[in-house]
Motif scaffolding. Structure first.
Motif, PDB file in Angstrom:
ATOM      1  N   ILE A  35       0.839  -1.203   0.000  1.00 31.02           N
ATOM      2  CA  ILE A  35       0.000   0.000   0.000  1.00 31.02           C
ATOM      3  C   ILE A  35       0.872   1.250   0.000  1.00 31.02           C
ATOM      4  CG2 ILE A  35      -1.598   1.374   1.416  1.00 31.02           C
ATOM      5  CD1 ILE A  35      -2.943  -1.227   2.222  1.00 31.02           C
ATOM      6  N   LEU A  36       1.937   1.233   0.802  1.00 32.87           N
ATOM      7  CA  LEU A  36       2.858   2.366   0.822  1.00 32.87           C
ATOM      8  C   LEU A  36       3.514   2.549  -0.540  1.00 32.87           C
ATOM      9  CD1 LEU A  36       4.396   4.592   2.292  1.00 32.87           C
ATOM     10  CD2 LEU A  36       6.050   2.863   3.032  1.00 32.87           C
ATOM     11  N   LEU A  37       3.908   1.429  -1.175  1.00 34.50           N
ATOM     12  CA  LEU A  37       4.546   1.494  -2.489  1.00 34.50           C
ATOM     13  C   LEU A  37       3.628   2.139  -3.522  1.00 34.50           C
ATOM     14  CD1 LEU A  37       6.793   0.726  -4.521  1.00 34.50           C
ATOM     15  CD2 LEU A  37       5.672  -1.512  -4.734  1.00 34.50           C
ATOM     16  N   PHE A  38       2.386   1.667  -3.602  1.00 37.89           N
ATOM     17  CA  PHE A  38       1.455   2.208  -4.593  1.00 37.89           C
ATOM     18  C   PHE A  38       0.996   3.622  -4.226  1.00 37.89           C
ATOM     19  CE2 PHE A  38       0.923  -2.370  -5.492  1.00 37.89           C
ATOM     20  CZ  PHE A  38       1.196  -2.338  -6.852  1.00 37.89           C
ATOM     21  N   SER A  39       0.933   3.929  -2.938  1.00 43.06           N
ATOM     22  CA  SER A  39       0.590   5.296  -2.529  1.00 43.06           C
ATOM     23  C   SER A  39       1.671   6.277  -2.967  1.00 43.06           C
ATOM     24  CB  SER A  39       0.406   5.364  -1.007  1.00 43.06           C
ATOM     25  OG  SER A  39      -0.677   4.569  -0.586  1.00 43.06           O
ATOM     26  N   LYS A  43       1.356   9.089  -5.884  1.00 44.65           N
ATOM     27  CA  LYS A  43       1.555  10.385  -5.223  1.00 44.65           C
ATOM     28  C   LYS A  43       0.431  10.729  -4.241  1.00 44.65           C
ATOM     29  CE  LYS A  43       4.278  12.264  -9.047  1.00 44.65           C
ATOM     30  NZ  LYS A  43       4.445  13.346 -10.036  1.00 44.65           N
ATOM     31  N   LEU A  44      -0.059   9.691  -3.538  1.00 43.52           N
ATOM     32  CA  LEU A  44      -1.033   9.913  -2.476  1.00 43.52           C
ATOM     33  C   LEU A  44      -0.342  10.171  -1.140  1.00 43.52           C
ATOM     34  CD1 LEU A  44      -3.586   7.074  -3.339  1.00 43.52           C
ATOM     35  CD2 LEU A  44      -3.735   9.500  -3.932  1.00 43.52           C
ATOM     36  N   LEU A  86      -2.224  -7.573  -4.348  1.00 40.57           N
ATOM     37  CA  LEU A  86      -3.486  -7.065  -4.891  1.00 40.57           C
ATOM     38  C   LEU A  86      -4.184  -6.138  -3.904  1.00 40.57           C
ATOM     39  CD1 LEU A  86      -4.736 -10.396  -6.487  1.00 40.57           C
ATOM     40  CD2 LEU A  86      -4.113  -8.319  -7.726  1.00 40.57           C
ATOM     41  N   GLY A  87      -4.000  -6.408  -2.607  1.00 43.79           N
ATOM     42  CA  GLY A  87      -4.578  -5.523  -1.597  1.00 43.79           C
ATOM     43  C   GLY A  87      -3.975  -4.131  -1.656  1.00 43.79           C
ATOM     44  N   GLY A  88      -2.672  -4.057  -1.957  1.00 49.36           N
ATOM     45  CA  GLY A  88      -2.037  -2.751  -2.105  1.00 49.36           C
ATOM     46  C   GLY A  88      -2.649  -1.958  -3.251  1.00 49.36           C
ATOM     47  N   ILE A  89      -2.869  -2.641  -4.405  1.00 48.68           N
ATOM     48  CA  ILE A  89      -3.522  -1.987  -5.539  1.00 48.68           C
ATOM     49  C   ILE A  89      -4.961  -1.617  -5.189  1.00 48.68           C
ATOM     50  CG2 ILE A  89      -4.201  -2.265  -7.953  1.00 48.68           C
ATOM     51  CD1 ILE A  89      -1.964  -4.298  -8.258  1.00 48.68           C
ATOM     52  N   ARG A  90      -5.633  -2.533  -4.504  1.00 48.61           N
ATOM     53  CA  ARG A  90      -7.056  -2.351  -4.175  1.00 48.61           C
ATOM     54  C   ARG A  90      -7.307  -1.094  -3.362  1.00 48.61           C
ATOM     55  NH1 ARG A  90      -9.902  -6.323   0.282  1.00 48.61           N
ATOM     56  NH2 ARG A  90     -11.890  -5.200   0.497  1.00 48.61           N
ATOM     57  N   TRP A  91      -6.577  -0.936  -2.268  1.00 48.36           N
ATOM     58  CA  TRP A  91      -6.875   0.184  -1.366  1.00 48.36           C
ATOM     59  C   TRP A  91      -6.335   1.505  -1.886  1.00 48.36           C
ATOM     60  CZ3 TRP A  91     -10.792  -0.568   1.300  1.00 48.36           C
ATOM     61  CH2 TRP A  91     -11.077  -1.823   1.864  1.00 48.36           C
ATOM     62  N   THR A  92      -5.295   1.453  -2.711  1.00 49.59           N
ATOM     63  CA  THR A  92      -4.817   2.689  -3.334  1.00 49.59           C
ATOM     64  C   THR A  92      -5.830   3.210  -4.346  1.00 49.59           C
ATOM     65  OG1 THR A  92      -2.545   1.864  -3.100  1.00 49.59           O
ATOM     66  CG2 THR A  92      -2.879   3.759  -4.528  1.00 49.59           C
ATOM     67  N   LEU A  93      -6.365   2.320  -5.185  1.00 49.15           N
ATOM     68  CA  LEU A  93      -7.388   2.720  -6.145  1.00 49.15           C
ATOM     69  C   LEU A  93      -8.667   3.159  -5.434  1.00 49.15           C
ATOM     70  CD1 LEU A  93      -6.990  -0.053  -8.892  1.00 49.15           C
ATOM     71  CD2 LEU A  93      -6.209   2.317  -8.978  1.00 49.15           C
ATOM     72  N   THR A  94      -8.993   2.497  -4.325  1.00 44.98           N
ATOM     73  CA  THR A  94     -10.184   2.888  -3.554  1.00 44.98           C
ATOM     74  C   THR A  94     -10.057   4.312  -3.055  1.00 44.98           C
ATOM     75  OG1 THR A  94     -10.544   0.591  -2.843  1.00 44.98           O
ATOM     76  CG2 THR A  94     -11.613   2.313  -1.561  1.00 44.98           C
ATOM     77  N   GLN A  95      -8.890   4.659  -2.529  1.00 51.59           N
ATOM     78  CA  GLN A  95      -8.674   6.026  -2.048  1.00 51.59           C
ATOM     79  C   GLN A  95      -8.803   7.034  -3.184  1.00 51.59           C
ATOM     80  OE1 GLN A  95      -5.018   6.623   0.095  1.00 51.59           O
ATOM     81  NE2 GLN A  95      -5.203   8.848   0.082  1.00 51.59           N
TER      82      GLN A  95
END
Length: 273
Positions: A35-39, A43-44, A86-95
């Motif tokens: 999640i940190l990586l995808f954030s 640039k979240l 996939l959870g990292g992608i999931r919650w980043t896209l959700t935000q």
């Protein structure tokens, strides 16, 4: 988003056929890092030393908390690891989706209404290939001999569905108000509760190193809460300052007040003389 969400949930549940609760919890904690990586990629979040320290404390603490209390299985481990990715992608896209005002998806019910049918379509092929035939000939559903067995199974599924709906609603609500990383860190309490239940109900034993990891994990959570509180307080003060400086009526009122105080001082000065 629907595809990553359905596969995250599906692979997580699938892994329980091969791994213990402790190994699942330890591996699933790596979702924070993804999640940190995808954030950072989207640039979240901004790269900060304090943020990296929080993530390392929590991930390291959870690893210590479950170290040598699990039975390793390579297949199950890979399933959980893929689910974490996939959870990292999931919650980043959700935000991204829930915090865009023009999309109108701030309400958790709205995004669940749009996601659930697509999640079903994304997960159905895996279900049909791997579970369709065994389920169709299962005695618990279609060839049952006792009605009590069927009612018990349906009741458990119904209760699990209600709990899953409540969990999804609360997660989406938290993401819409904060961030995906905050959700993941807050979810550590859930992981800790799972480990405690596994210890008391399934007989897992924890060593001194495991309890030390528990303390490290809690320290990381506490540090994140303190940093979030300090940042929100600073942002609130900065917002009030900008609003005050950009409001012409408030600026005129302040000038009028200062002018009135100056006139009072000019009146009092001759009287004192």
């Amino acid at each position: 988003l629907a595809l990553s969400t359905s596969l995250d949930i599906g692979l997580s549940n699938w892994s329980f056929l091969y791994v213990t609760v402790s190994l699942y919890t330890m591996t699933k904690s790596s979702a924070i890092l993804f999640i940190l990586l995808f954030s950072l990629l989207f640039k979240l979040e901004e790269v900060r030393v304090a943020l990296l320290l929080v993530v390392l404390l929590i991930a390291g603490g959870l690893f210590m908390f479950t170290y040598k209390s699990t039975q390793f299985n390579a297949q199950g481990f890979m399933l959980v690891l893929c689910a974490s990715f996939l959870g990292g992608i999931r919650w980043t896209l959700t935000q991204i989706l829930m915090q865009k005002a023009d999309l109108g998806l701030q309400n958790p019910i709205d995004i669940m209404f749009h996601l659930q049918p697509l999640m079903f379509l994304g997960l159905f092929p895996l279900f049909a290939v791997f579970e369709g035939l065994p389920l169709s000939i299962s005695e618990k559903l279609f060839h049952f001999h006792e009605a009590g067995m069927l009612f018990s199974l349906v009741g458990k599924l119904f209760l699990g569905g209600i709990l899953a709906f409540g969990l999804g609603f609360s997660e989406f609500l938290l993401v819409s108000r904060t961030s995906s990383l905050t959700l993941s860190i807050a979810g550590i309490f859930k992981e800790i509760c799972i480990l405690f239940l596994a210890t008391h109900l399934l007989g897992d034993r924890l060593s001194l190193l495991n309890w030390l990891g528990f303390a490290v994990c809690l320290s990381g959570i506490s540090l994140h809460v303190i940093l979030k509180a300090m940042n929100s307080k600073g942002e609130k003060a900065l917002k009030l300052h900008k609003e005050a400086s950009s409001d012409p009526d408030l600026e005129l009122l302040l000038r009028h007040t200062e002018h009135g105080e100056k006139e009072e001082e000019d009146v009092e000065t001759p009287q004192q003389h």
